[in-house]
Enzyme design. Structure first.
Site, PDB file in Angstrom:
ATOM      1  N   GLY A  10     -15.116 -13.825 -33.245  1.00 50.00           N
ATOM      2  CA  GLY A  10     -14.754 -15.241 -33.401  1.00 50.00           C
ATOM      3  C   GLY A  10     -13.775 -15.715 -32.333  1.00 50.00           C
ATOM      4  N   LYS A  84     -13.406 -20.750 -42.499  1.00 50.82           N
ATOM      5  CA  LYS A  84     -12.158 -21.468 -42.157  1.00 50.82           C
ATOM      6  C   LYS A  84     -12.263 -22.984 -42.114  1.00 50.82           C
ATOM      7  N   SER A 124      -1.923 -18.757 -42.222  1.00 48.80           N
ATOM      8  CA  SER A 124      -1.933 -20.099 -41.644  1.00 48.80           C
ATOM      9  C   SER A 124      -0.715 -20.877 -42.097  1.00 48.80           C
ATOM     10  N   TYR A 149      -9.768 -23.391 -48.995  1.00 50.49           N
ATOM     11  CA  TYR A 149      -9.495 -22.548 -47.826  1.00 50.49           C
ATOM     12  C   TYR A 149      -8.018 -22.159 -47.796  1.00 50.49           C
ATOM     13  N   LYS A 153      -5.756 -18.296 -48.242  1.00 51.74           N
ATOM     14  CA  LYS A 153      -4.681 -17.727 -47.421  1.00 51.74           C
ATOM     15  C   LYS A 153      -3.460 -17.450 -48.297  1.00 51.74           C
ATOM     16  N   TYR A 177      -0.425 -18.739 -38.385  1.00 58.84           N
ATOM     17  CA  TYR A 177      -0.738 -19.467 -37.156  1.00 58.84           C
ATOM     18  C   TYR A 177      -0.520 -20.955 -37.372  1.00 58.84           C
ATOM     19  N   PHE A 178      -0.097 -21.621 -36.310  1.00 60.29           N
ATOM     20  CA  PHE A 178      -0.046 -23.078 -36.333  1.00 60.29           C
ATOM     21  C   PHE A 178      -1.389 -23.576 -35.772  1.00 60.29           C
ATOM     22  N   ASN A 198     -14.440 -30.504 -36.457  1.00 58.60           N
ATOM     23  CA  ASN A 198     -13.461 -31.074 -37.383  1.00 58.60           C
ATOM     24  C   ASN A 198     -12.086 -31.129 -36.752  1.00 58.60           C
ATOM     25  N   ASN A 199     -11.846 -30.213 -35.812  1.00 56.62           N
ATOM     26  CA  ASN A 199     -10.495 -30.090 -35.260  1.00 56.62           C
ATOM     27  C   ASN A 199     -10.329 -30.946 -34.009  1.00 56.62           C
ATOM     28  N   LEU A 200      -9.064 -31.269 -33.736  1.00 53.56           N
ATOM     29  CA  LEU A 200      -8.766 -32.247 -32.699  1.00 53.56           C
ATOM     30  C   LEU A 200      -9.253 -31.848 -31.302  1.00 53.56           C
ATOM     31  N   ASP A 295      -4.005 -34.449 -44.819  1.00 50.53           N
ATOM     32  CA  ASP A 295      -3.169 -34.257 -43.628  1.00 50.53           C
ATOM     33  C   ASP A 295      -1.695 -34.471 -43.967  1.00 50.53           C
TER      34      ASP A 295
HETATM   35  P1  NAD Z   1     -13.850 -17.976 -36.358  1.00 46.47           P
HETATM   36  O1  NAD Z   1     -14.759 -18.544 -37.377  1.00 46.47           O
HETATM   37  O2  NAD Z   1     -14.123 -18.224 -34.932  1.00 46.47           O
HETATM   38  O3  NAD Z   1     -13.734 -16.386 -36.577  1.00 46.47           O
HETATM   39  C1  NAD Z   1     -13.899 -15.776 -37.844  1.00 46.47           C
HETATM   40  C2  NAD Z   1     -14.934 -14.688 -37.661  1.00 46.47           C
HETATM   41  O4  NAD Z   1     -15.132 -14.025 -38.912  1.00 46.47           O
HETATM   42  C3  NAD Z   1     -16.297 -15.229 -37.214  1.00 46.47           C
HETATM   43  O5  NAD Z   1     -16.730 -14.501 -36.079  1.00 46.47           O
HETATM   44  C4  NAD Z   1     -17.208 -14.986 -38.401  1.00 46.47           C
HETATM   45  O6  NAD Z   1     -18.541 -14.720 -38.014  1.00 46.47           O
HETATM   46  C5  NAD Z   1     -16.538 -13.794 -39.060  1.00 46.47           C
HETATM   47  N1  NAD Z   1     -16.787 -13.646 -40.503  1.00 46.47           N
HETATM   48  C6  NAD Z   1     -16.662 -14.605 -41.476  1.00 46.47           C
HETATM   49  N2  NAD Z   1     -16.973 -14.068 -42.661  1.00 46.47           N
HETATM   50  C7  NAD Z   1     -17.270 -12.757 -42.454  1.00 46.47           C
HETATM   51  C8  NAD Z   1     -17.676 -11.696 -43.305  1.00 46.47           C
HETATM   52  N3  NAD Z   1     -17.846 -11.875 -44.614  1.00 46.47           N
HETATM   53  N4  NAD Z   1     -17.896 -10.489 -42.755  1.00 46.47           N
HETATM   54  C9  NAD Z   1     -17.767 -10.283 -41.423  1.00 46.47           C
HETATM   55  N5  NAD Z   1     -17.405 -11.261 -40.574  1.00 46.47           N
HETATM   56  C10 NAD Z   1     -17.149 -12.482 -41.087  1.00 46.47           C
HETATM   57  O7  NAD Z   1     -12.362 -18.452 -36.722  1.00 46.47           O
HETATM   58  P2  NAD Z   1     -11.013 -18.305 -35.913  1.00 46.47           P
HETATM   59  O8  NAD Z   1     -10.558 -19.655 -35.551  1.00 46.47           O
HETATM   60  O9  NAD Z   1     -11.135 -17.271 -34.875  1.00 46.47           O
HETATM   61  O10 NAD Z   1     -10.049 -17.790 -37.067  1.00 46.47           O
HETATM   62  C11 NAD Z   1      -9.788 -16.432 -37.285  1.00 46.47           C
HETATM   63  C12 NAD Z   1      -8.896 -16.282 -38.509  1.00 46.47           C
HETATM   64  O11 NAD Z   1      -7.694 -17.026 -38.303  1.00 46.47           O
HETATM   65  C13 NAD Z   1      -9.529 -16.837 -39.783  1.00 46.47           C
HETATM   66  O12 NAD Z   1      -9.154 -15.998 -40.859  1.00 46.47           O
HETATM   67  C14 NAD Z   1      -8.892 -18.186 -39.915  1.00 46.47           C
HETATM   68  O13 NAD Z   1      -8.843 -18.605 -41.255  1.00 46.47           O
HETATM   69  C15 NAD Z   1      -7.482 -17.917 -39.377  1.00 46.47           C
HETATM   70  N6  NAD Z   1      -6.833 -19.133 -38.899  1.00 46.47           N
HETATM   71  C16 NAD Z   1      -7.450 -19.932 -37.975  1.00 46.47           C
HETATM   72  C17 NAD Z   1      -6.840 -21.117 -37.568  1.00 46.47           C
HETATM   73  C18 NAD Z   1      -7.517 -22.031 -36.586  1.00 46.47           C
HETATM   74  O14 NAD Z   1      -7.121 -23.193 -36.481  1.00 46.47           O
HETATM   75  N7  NAD Z   1      -8.522 -21.578 -35.829  1.00 46.47           N
HETATM   76  C19 NAD Z   1      -5.579 -21.473 -38.077  1.00 46.47           C
HETATM   77  C20 NAD Z   1      -4.960 -20.630 -38.986  1.00 46.47           C
HETATM   78  C21 NAD Z   1      -5.592 -19.460 -39.394  1.00 46.47           C
HETATM   79  N1  UFG Z   2      -7.368 -35.403 -35.847  1.00 49.67           N
HETATM   80  C1  UFG Z   2      -7.797 -36.651 -35.471  1.00 49.67           C
HETATM   81  N2  UFG Z   2      -9.122 -36.798 -35.169  1.00 49.67           N
HETATM   82  C2  UFG Z   2     -10.013 -35.785 -35.220  1.00 49.67           C
HETATM   83  C3  UFG Z   2      -9.555 -34.501 -35.596  1.00 49.67           C
HETATM   84  C4  UFG Z   2      -8.219 -34.358 -35.913  1.00 49.67           C
HETATM   85  O1  UFG Z   2      -7.032 -37.599 -35.424  1.00 49.67           O
HETATM   86  O2  UFG Z   2     -11.203 -35.997 -34.946  1.00 49.67           O
HETATM   87  C5  UFG Z   2      -5.939 -35.232 -36.166  1.00 49.67           C
HETATM   88  C6  UFG Z   2      -5.709 -34.787 -37.593  1.00 49.67           C
HETATM   89  O3  UFG Z   2      -5.670 -35.891 -38.449  1.00 49.67           O
HETATM   90  C7  UFG Z   2      -4.383 -34.056 -37.459  1.00 49.67           C
HETATM   91  C8  UFG Z   2      -4.420 -33.462 -36.048  1.00 49.67           C
HETATM   92  O4  UFG Z   2      -5.418 -34.197 -35.347  1.00 49.67           O
HETATM   93  O5  UFG Z   2      -3.352 -34.974 -37.518  1.00 49.67           O
HETATM   94  C9  UFG Z   2      -4.783 -31.995 -36.031  1.00 49.67           C
HETATM   95  O6  UFG Z   2      -5.973 -31.813 -36.798  1.00 49.67           O
HETATM   96  P1  UFG Z   2      -6.804 -30.470 -36.777  1.00 49.67           P
HETATM   97  O7  UFG Z   2      -7.975 -30.649 -37.700  1.00 49.67           O
HETATM   98  O8  UFG Z   2      -7.098 -30.037 -35.384  1.00 49.67           O
HETATM   99  O9  UFG Z   2      -5.784 -29.385 -37.356  1.00 49.67           O
HETATM  100  P2  UFG Z   2      -5.016 -29.355 -38.763  1.00 49.67           P
HETATM  101  O10 UFG Z   2      -3.562 -29.429 -38.433  1.00 49.67           O
HETATM  102  O11 UFG Z   2      -5.532 -30.314 -39.716  1.00 49.67           O
HETATM  103  O12 UFG Z   2      -5.442 -27.910 -39.305  1.00 49.67           O
HETATM  104  C10 UFG Z   2      -5.257 -26.732 -38.555  1.00 49.67           C
HETATM  105  C11 UFG Z   2      -6.378 -25.731 -38.853  1.00 49.67           C
HETATM  106  C12 UFG Z   2      -6.296 -25.238 -40.269  1.00 49.67           C
HETATM  107  C13 UFG Z   2      -4.916 -24.758 -40.586  1.00 49.67           C
HETATM  108  C14 UFG Z   2      -3.878 -25.782 -40.228  1.00 49.67           C
HETATM  109  C15 UFG Z   2      -2.512 -25.193 -40.371  1.00 49.67           C
HETATM  110  O13 UFG Z   2      -7.637 -26.326 -38.637  1.00 49.67           O
HETATM  111  O14 UFG Z   2      -7.173 -24.151 -40.422  1.00 49.67           O
HETATM  112  O15 UFG Z   2      -4.030 -26.187 -38.866  1.00 49.67           O
HETATM  113  O16 UFG Z   2      -1.537 -26.114 -40.094  1.00 49.67           O
HETATM  114  F1  UFG Z   2      -4.820 -24.464 -41.896  1.00 49.67           F
END
Ligand code: NAD
Ligand code: UFG
Length: 342
Positions: A10, A84, A124, A149, A153, A177-178, A198-200, A295
């Site tokens: 991932g 996630k 997270s 979700y 965590k 993580y932030f 979904n993310n910014l 949010d």
């Molecule tokens: P990602 O989806 O890119 O990576 C997660 C990986 O886990 C993927 O490759 C997916 O195929 C694999 N996976 C999911 N379910 C599985 C299962 N049952 N068995 C084996 N593999 C499985 O996500 P990421 O952004 O790399 O996030 C990694 C971790 O960090 C996650 O636990 C996520 O919740 C956490 N996290 C991410 C963020 C973020 O904003 N990206 C923020 C905070 C925490």
């Molecule tokens: N945003 C927009 N437009 C978009 C997408 C996001 O304005 O199209 C805004 C959101 O409202 C937020 C900011 O950008 O204010 C960041 O949004 P993200 O979706 O990128 O990130 P979040 O802070 O909502 O969430 C992230 C991870 C979650 C994690 C969280 C922890 O996606 O997995 O941080 O703080 F739980």
């Protein structure tokens, strides 16, 4: 030392594999590729010039986990695997609790059976809920999550902590993580979201490249300097080095330790858009939309504890995060889908 990386194909996992290999760890990855591509691991090998062992497998499959622990002498597990997508989790709570919680219970059962009691977990900042204090220190109480979700965590942190309470030989590092953004500076690996992001940051890069017409900014009437939400964006390569720092700590038999992985600096949505435009020279049209449910206005870390105890701090600034996200997007307009032609 051999590290099992669950979810290693991932976004964060693949960047962490690079740092592990560069620091001479043996790396074993298990990933079911539900949200990732094996090509990411091929790229990891290309970047590092080193090999890793890959099992295409599911942490819901106990036999698969037993096999991995039987075939490898695992010293520590870095546990990324999980679903996630915050919004999706609201409509699919069973899938999220089953995958994230049952999968993790299977993992710690297999670890127990193999006598491996060192675990680093991807938590997270979402566990802080609407944070009681800003910047958020690790002492800040956990809050109420707004989606399944987040609760996975929250609960997994408790489950892993209880493992240590029952058997103090367990060492557990919970990394909160932030907001990870950016990509490896090579542009060979990065975040590859399915469908409309979904993310910014992935939304911004897809607008910049012309796949999406404009960015909707969710809310401009928050109690923040410019009315848009403030977050602590962190370069994914900094996050990756944070895991190597945590591995050094876990060797000291640290018990349960919690660390924020952030920069300690908050940027608003408008700050990110403006920095992206300045760093890349590419325009990002946007308009303001209503607030997005769930949010919180502000969420940024105090990064002091990780610096003090892990000797780790983030090195990249917001412009580099924007530059590297854009580099990845430009080189891979369809993510790993089109990567084979590179
Ligand atoms: P990602 O989806 O890119 O990576 C997660 C990986 O886990 C993927 O490759 C997916 O195929 C694999 N996976 C999911 N379910 C599985 C299962 N049952 N068995 C084996 N593999 C499985 O996500 P990421 O952004 O790399 O996030 C990694 C971790 O960090 C996650 O636990 C996520 O919740 C956490 N996290 C991410 C963020 C973020 O904003 N990206 C923020 C905070 C925490
Ligand atoms: N945003 C927009 N437009 C978009 C997408 C996001 O304005 O199209 C805004 C959101 O409202 C937020 C900011 O950008 O204010 C960041 O949004 P993200 O979706 O990128 O990130 P979040 O802070 O909502 O969430 C992230 C991870 C979650 C994690 C969280 C922890 O996606 O997995 O941080 O703080 F739980």
């Amino acid at each position: 030392m051999t590290i099992l990386v669950t979810g290693g194909a991932g976004y964060i996992g693949s960047h962490t594999c690079i740092e592990l290999l560069n620091n001479d760890y043996n790396v074993v990855v298990v990933d079911n590729l539900y949200n990732s591509s094996k090509k990411a691991l091929d790229r990891v090998k290309e970047i590092t010039g080193k090999d890793l062992k890959f099992y295409k497998g599911d942490i819901l499959d106990k036999d698969c986990l037993e096999k991995i622990f039987k075939e490898n002498d695992i010293d520590c597990v870095i546990h990324f695997a999980g679903l996630k997508a915050v919004g999706e989790s609201v409509g699919k709570p069973w899938e999220y609790y089953n995958n994230n919680i049952t999968g993790s219970l299977n993992l710690i059962e297999a670890m127990k059976n193999a006598g491996c009691k060192n675990l680093i977990f991807s938590s997270s900042a979402t566990v802080y809920g609407d944070p009681a204090q800003i910047p958020i220190t690790e002492e800040c109480p956990k809050g109420k999550c707004t989606n399944p979700y987040g609760w996975t965590k929250w609960m997994l942190e408790q489950i892993f902590t209880d493992m240590h309470t029952a058997d103090p030989d367990w060492n557990v590092i919970l990394l909160r993580y932030f907001n990870p953004i950016g990509a490896h500076p090579s542009g060979l690996i990065g975040e590859d979201p399915n469908g409309i992001p979904n993310n910014l940051m992935p939304y911004i890069t897809q607008v910049a490249i012309g796949k999406l017409p404009e960015l909707g900014i969710f809310g401009n009437d928050y109690d923040t300097p410019d009315g848009t939400c403030v977050r602590d964006y962190i370069h994914v390569c900094d996050l990756a080095t944070g895991h190597v720092a945590a591995l050094k700590k876990i060797k000291e038999n640290c018990g349960v330790s919690i660390y924020n992985l952030g920069t300690g600096v908050g940027y608003s949505v408008l700050d990110v858009v403006n920095n992206f435009i300045e760093a890349t020279g590419v325009n990002v049209p946007y308009s303001f939309k209503p607030r997005r449910e769930g949010d919180v206005p502000q969420c940024y870390s105090s990064a002091d504890k990780a610096k003090r105890e892990l000797g780790w701090e983030a090195k990249y600034g917001i412009k580099e995060m924007c530059r590297d996200s854009w580099n990845w997007q430009q080189k891979n307009p369809d993510g790993f889908g089109e990567a084979e032609s590179l």
